[in-house]
Design an enzyme around this catalytic site. Structure first.
Site, PDB file in Angstrom:
ATOM      1  N   GLY A 115      -5.728   0.503  -8.622  1.00 22.77           N
ATOM      2  CA  GLY A 115      -5.222   0.234  -7.270  1.00 22.77           C
ATOM      3  C   GLY A 115      -5.724   1.181  -6.207  1.00 22.77           C
ATOM      4  N   GLU A 116      -5.779   2.452  -6.533  1.00 25.79           N
ATOM      5  CA  GLU A 116      -6.044   3.442  -5.491  1.00 25.79           C
ATOM      6  C   GLU A 116      -7.425   4.061  -5.565  1.00 25.79           C
ATOM      7  OE1 GLU A 116      -2.098   4.878  -6.508  1.00 25.79           O
ATOM      8  OE2 GLU A 116      -1.830   5.421  -4.406  1.00 25.79           O
ATOM      9  N   GLY A 131      -0.259  -8.231  -4.583  1.00 27.52           N
ATOM     10  CA  GLY A 131      -1.626  -8.621  -4.302  1.00 27.52           C
ATOM     11  C   GLY A 131      -2.585  -8.000  -5.295  1.00 27.52           C
ATOM     12  N   LEU A 180      -8.761  -4.812 -17.843  1.00 28.50           N
ATOM     13  CA  LEU A 180      -8.006  -5.939 -18.397  1.00 28.50           C
ATOM     14  C   LEU A 180      -8.529  -7.273 -17.887  1.00 28.50           C
ATOM     15  CD1 LEU A 180      -4.390  -4.793 -18.820  1.00 28.50           C
ATOM     16  CD2 LEU A 180      -5.181  -7.001 -19.570  1.00 28.50           C
ATOM     17  N   GLY A 200      -5.621   2.593 -14.206  1.00 27.55           N
ATOM     18  CA  GLY A 200      -5.214   1.790 -13.058  1.00 27.55           C
ATOM     19  C   GLY A 200      -6.380   1.621 -12.119  1.00 27.55           C
ATOM     20  N   LYS A 252     -12.280  -9.742 -13.133  1.00 26.19           N
ATOM     21  CA  LYS A 252     -12.329 -10.302 -11.776  1.00 26.19           C
ATOM     22  C   LYS A 252     -11.338  -9.602 -10.831  1.00 26.19           C
ATOM     23  CE  LYS A 252     -12.267 -14.792  -9.466  1.00 26.19           C
ATOM     24  NZ  LYS A 252     -12.151 -16.242  -9.695  1.00 26.19           N
ATOM     25  N   PHE A 282       0.819  -1.219   0.000  1.00 25.16           N
ATOM     26  CA  PHE A 282       0.000   0.000   0.000  1.00 25.16           C
ATOM     27  C   PHE A 282       0.848   1.262   0.000  1.00 25.16           C
ATOM     28  CE2 PHE A 282      -2.098  -3.378   2.521  1.00 25.16           C
ATOM     29  CZ  PHE A 282      -3.006  -3.775   1.558  1.00 25.16           C
TER      30      PHE A 282
HETATM   31 MO1  MOS Z   1       0.782   3.411  -3.712  1.00 25.65          MO
HETATM   32  S1  MOS Z   1       0.376   4.504  -2.010  1.00 25.65           S
HETATM   33  O1  MOS Z   1       1.370   4.559  -4.793  1.00 25.65           O
HETATM   34  O2  MOS Z   1       1.740   2.144  -3.402  1.00 25.65           O
END
Ligand code: MOS
Length: 709
Positions: free
Chosen positions: A675-676, A469, A601, A673, A604, A242
Site C-alpha cells: 500500500g505505501e 480501493g 498475492l 504489503g 494485477k 490513505f
Molecule cells: Mo495508511 S497512512 O497507514 O492508511
C-alpha cells in the site's frame, strides 16, 4: 492445488464500483432520514461569543441546531489505539474555543441537505479573535514525543549511535542540505460522510467508511456508553482514505450524538472545503540532512533531523526519520524530530506518513552526495547497504534491494545516462534521468475470518476487514480459492461489517499480511470440519448428508515470526523528465518501479497499488500543496480545483516489476504489503531527474513551474 496465488485476478468489486451499485457510507437510504450540515469557524484562533441559534431554528426545514451550549453528553474514550481511538482528542463542541480556521463549531439538522446548508451558512456568529499562527517559520519547536510506543514499531525522537560531530569533522567529503515539503491533503474520492441510525437509546448502526471496523465500533461504543455489541459499523466500500479514515473524527461523533437526540437517522457529509480543516492532512516538514563520506562513497556519518507541525488539540508528529536507520549503514547515526503547534486542523496519517517526506530529504541528499563524489547514485546506494535495522536491531528477514536497483537500472537503460547535468536533450527540451530508493516496514496485526461452504458449491468468506480501493476483496477471494481448491468465481466475499469476525486494520500496509493468513487458517479449519481434502469433497458430503453448510472460523496473529528479524519491503524508482525551460514545463515521460514486497498475492492489483503510490508521489513532487493565509489562518485551497492532484495527462505509463521471495519468517503466506511503499522515493526520484535535466537542485516540494524557471 490450483495455482491462483500470484496470478492476475481482476477486482471482485470492480463491476459494482463502476456500475454504481457499490453502496458507500452516505448512500445508505433509510426512511425518515434527516440531514446535518456542519457550521465551521470563520476565525482561526479565539472564542465564540455568541451564535444566534434562534435565528437558525427559524430557518425553513430546520429541526435542531447543536453548538457548544447544548452539545449532548459523550464520554471520553480510552484512546489506547487497540480498542478505541479518536483522531482529535478534543471532543466536538467541547467548549467555546476555536483553535483553527474551519473548525467545527456547530451542526444544523434539517429535512433536506439544502435547507441545513442554507441555515448553517447564514448563521450569525460573534467571535473574539486572537492572533493566529499558521507560519511554521515563526513557530516554537520542541522535541517530538514518541509515536505510539513500541507496539507499532515506529520510533522517532532523538537517537544517536557513535559520535556524529567527531566523525563528520574528519571526513573527506561532507554535505549539508535542508529540504522542505508542504502541507498535503489526503483527498480521497469519497468525502468523509456517514449515516447514524439509532434503535432507541441503546443501540446504533453507523454507516461510515472506515479502515478499522472493529476499533470504530469500540470507539463509538465508549463514546456513547454502550456495550460494544450494541454498535454496528457498516463499511462495505471505502472510496479512498490513505490514512484519514481509520478512526472517528469530530463530525462523526457529532452526527451520532445528534441522531440519538433526534431519534431520527441522520446523515452528515463533510464538504470538500470542510475536509481541508477537519479530516486530517500531512504536515509540512523542514528537514536537514548531513552526510559525511570517505572518498569511495562509504558513509562515515549520517544526521537527519525533522521539524513538523501539529494542531493545538492533538499531538501528531510526522515520523520523517523513521526509515532512515534501515537505508544506509553508518557507524555514526544521529536522528532528531521536533514538533510545533500551529492554528491548523489536526494532521494525521497520509500514505507513508513521515516516511514519504523523510525519503524526499534522505534520497535527495544521497543524490547530491553522488554528484559530489562523481559516483553513479545506484552504485552509491549499493556501497552503503545495511543488513540490519540500525535503531531497533534485527537483521532483515529478506532483502532484495540490490536486485531492485539492478533490475530497474537494466529495464530503464540507466547505463546510457550521461554523467553530467544538462547533457541530454530531445528537440528543444532538456531530458533528465533520476532514481531513488524505496522502503517500507512490514507490519502485521491480528485478524479472524469465517468460511462457509454451501450446497450451491460456493464458499463464503466473512470478515470485518475492508477494501479502501486496495484489492482486499480480491485478495481474500484468491486466498480462499487457493486453500479450498476452488475457482475464484466460486468464492463470495463479504467484508466491512462489525457483525462479522474482526478483520483487522487496513493501515500501515498491513491488511494482506494480517488477513490472508487468517483466511488460510479458516479454510483449513472448514475442510477439517468437513473431513475433506478440498471444497469439492466437502460439497459432495454436504449433498450426501443434507447439511446446510460447513462453517469454521480461523484466526492469525503476529508472534510466530521470531524476534531476530526485522521485516522491511524494498524498491527502486527510475524516471525520465523533460523540461521546456522557456515555459517552465516539466513532464514525466518514463517510469520504472521495481519492488520486493515478499510474495505477490495478486500480480494485477499489487502492481496497481504501486502505480497508485507512484501517482500520489508525483502529486507531492509536482503539485500538491495547501498553504494557509497568514492573516485569516484559513487554507487557501478548498476543493479539487484549487488543490491539484495528478490527472491522466500528468502520468506516463508506469512499469512495475516485482523481485524477491516469499517472506516466510513474517507469516505463512510470505506476504508483506504494497500500500505505501509505492509512494516512497517517488518525489526524490523526480527531483533528482530535474537536477540531471537542468542543473537545478530543488530542495522544496512541490516542484512548481516557478522553481524551475
Ligand atoms: Mo495508511 S497512512 O497507514 O492508511
Amino acid at each position: 492445488m490450483n495455482q491462483i496465488i500470484g496470478t492476475s485476478v481482476s477486482r471482485k468489486d470492480g463491476r459494482a464500483k463502476v456500475t454504481g451499485t457499490a453502496t458507500y457510507g452516505a448512500e445508505h437510504q433509510l426512511p425518515d432520514l434527516v440531514h446535518g450540515y456542519l457550521i465551521t469557524a470563520k476565525i482561526a484562533n479565539g472564542r465564540i461569543l455568541n451564535i444566534d441559534t434562534q435565528a437558525i431554528e427559524r430557518s425553513p426545514g430546520v429541526m435542531a441546531v447543536f453548538t457548544h451550549e447544548n452539545m449532548p453528553r459523550v464520554f471520553t474514550p480510552t484512546n489506547d489505539w487497540a480498542n478505541s481511538q479518536i483522531y482529535e482528542t478534543r471532543l466536538p463542541l467541547a467548549d467555546d474555543r476555536v483553535h483553527y480556521g474551519g473548525q467545527i463549531i456547530g451542526l444544523v439538522v434539517a429535512d433536506t441537505l439544502e435547507r441545513a446548508r442554507d441555515a448553517a451558512h447564514s448563521a450569525a456568529i460573534e467571535y473574539q479573535e486572537e492572533p493566529v499562527l499558521v507560519t511554521a517559520e515563526n513557530a516554537t519547536y520542541e522535541d517530538s514525543p514518541p509515536w505510539f510506543g513500541e507496539d507499532f514499531q515506529f520510533q522517532e525522537g532523538t537517537f544517536e549511535t557513535g559520535d556524529f560531530a567527531v566523525a563528520a569533522a574528519d571526513a573527506p567529503t561532507t554535505l549539508e542540505a535542508t529540504y522542505n515539503t508542504e502541507t498535503e491533503l489526503n483527498s480521497p474520492m469519497e468525502p468523509h460522510a456517514l449515516v447514524a441510525h439509532w434503535q432507541g437509546n441503546d443501540s446504533v448502526t453507523v454507516y461510515e467508511p472506515t479502515q478499522w471496523v472493529r476499533v470504530s465500533q469500540g470507539t463509538y461504543a465508549e463514546l456513547f456508553g454502550l456495550p460494544t455489541e450494541r454498535v454496528r459499523v457498516v463499511s462495505p466500500y471505502v472510496g479512498g482514505a490513505f490514512g484519514a479514515k481509520a478512526f472517528p473524527w469530530p463530525h462523526g461523533i457529532l452526527c451520532v450524538a445528534a441522531a440519538r437526540e433526534l431519534q431520527r437517522p441522520l446523515k452528515v457529509v463533510v464538504s470538500r472545503r470542510q475536509m481541508t480543516a477537519n479530516t486530517g492532512h500531512r504536515s509540512q516538514t523542514e528537514q536537514t540532512v548531513r552526510l559525511a563520506a570517505n572518498t569511495d562513497g562509504q558513509l562515515i556519518a549520517l544526521e537527519h533531523t525533522a521539524r513538523t507541525c501539529t494542531s493545538p488539540v492533538e499531538v501528531f508528529s510526522e515520523p520523517c526519520t523513521a526509515v532512515t536507520p534501515v537505508m544506509y549503514a553508518t557507524p555514526n547515526l544521529r536522528l532528531g524530530q521536533e514538533l510545533a503547534v500551529l492554528n491548523v486542523g489536526t494532521p494525521t496519517f497520509m500514505r507513508a506518513p513521515g516516511e514519504a517526506p523523510g525519503m524526499f530529504a534522505l534520497e535527495s541528499a544521497m543524490d547530491e552526495l553522488a554528484w559530489e563524489l562523481g559516483l553513479d547514485p545506484v552504485e552509491l546506494r549499493l556501497r552503503n547497504e545495511t543488513q540490519e535495522h540500525q535503531r531497533r536491531g534485527g537483521v532483515f528477514s529478506t532483502k532484495n534491494f540490490a536486485a531492485c536497483l539492478s533490475t530497474g537500472a537494466e529495464q530503464f537503460g540507466w547505463s546510457q545516462r550521461q554523467m553530467q547535468p544538462r547533457s541530454q536533450q530531445q528537440g528543444d527540451r532538456l531530458v533528465g534521468w533520476g532514481m531513488a530508493a524505496a522502503t517500507f516496514p512490514g507490519y502485521r496485526g491480528a485478524a479472524m475470518a469465517k468460511v462457509r461452504l454451501l450446497p450451491d458449491e460456493t464458499a463464503h468468506v466473512l470478515t470485518s476487514a475492508n477494501d479502501m480501493g486496495t484489492g482486499a476483496y480480491t485478495m481474500v477471494a484468491m486466498t480462499a480459492a487457493e486453500n479450498l481448491g476452488l475457482p475464484v468465481e466460486q468464492v463470495r466475499v463479504e467484508i466491512g461489517d462489525s457483525i462479522m469476525p474482526d478483520g483487522g486494520l487496513a493501515g500501515g500496509s498491513q491488511m494482506t499480511a494480517t488477513l490472508a493468513p487468517a483466511v488460510m487458517n479458516a479454510c483449513q479449519a472448514v475442510l477439517e470440519t468437513a473431513n475433506a481434502e478440498n471444497a469439492q469433497q466437502a460439497f459432495a458430503s454436504l449433498q450426501e448428508s443434507g447439511r446446510a453448510a460447513y462453517e469454521a472460523t480461523g484466526s492469525a496473529a503476529p508472534g510466530e515470526e521470531g524476534t531476530e528479524f526485522t521485516f522491511q519491503s524494498w524498491g527502486a524508482h527510475f524516471c525520465e523528465v523533460t523540461v521546456d525551460e522557456d515555459i517552465a514545463r516539466l513532464q514525466i515521460t518514463r517510469w520504472v518501479s521495481v519492488m520486493d514486497i515478499g510474495r505477490v498475492l495478486n500480480a494485477k492489483t499489487a502492481a496497481s497499488q504501486i502505480r497508485g503510490g507512484v501517482i500520489m508521489g508525483i502529486g507531492s513532487a509536482l503539485m500538491e500543496e495547501c498553504h494557509f493565509d497568514p492573516a485569516s489562518g484559513h487554507p487557501v485551497v478548498y476543493d479539487l480545483a484549487t488543490y491539484h492532484v495528478p490527472a491522466h495527462a500528468d502520468i506516463p505509463r508506469i512499469e512495475v516489476t516485482f523481485v524477491g521471495e516469499p517472506d516466510l519468517n513474517f507469516n505463512p503466506m510470505g506476504v508483506r504489503g504494497a500500500g505505501e511503499i509505492g509512494i516512497m522515493g517517488v518525489a526524490p526520484a523526480v527531483a533528482n531527474a530535474v537536477y540531471h535535466a537542468t542543473g537545478k537542485r530543488i530542495r522544496s516540494l512541490p516542484i512548481i513551474p516557478d522553481k524551475i524557471i
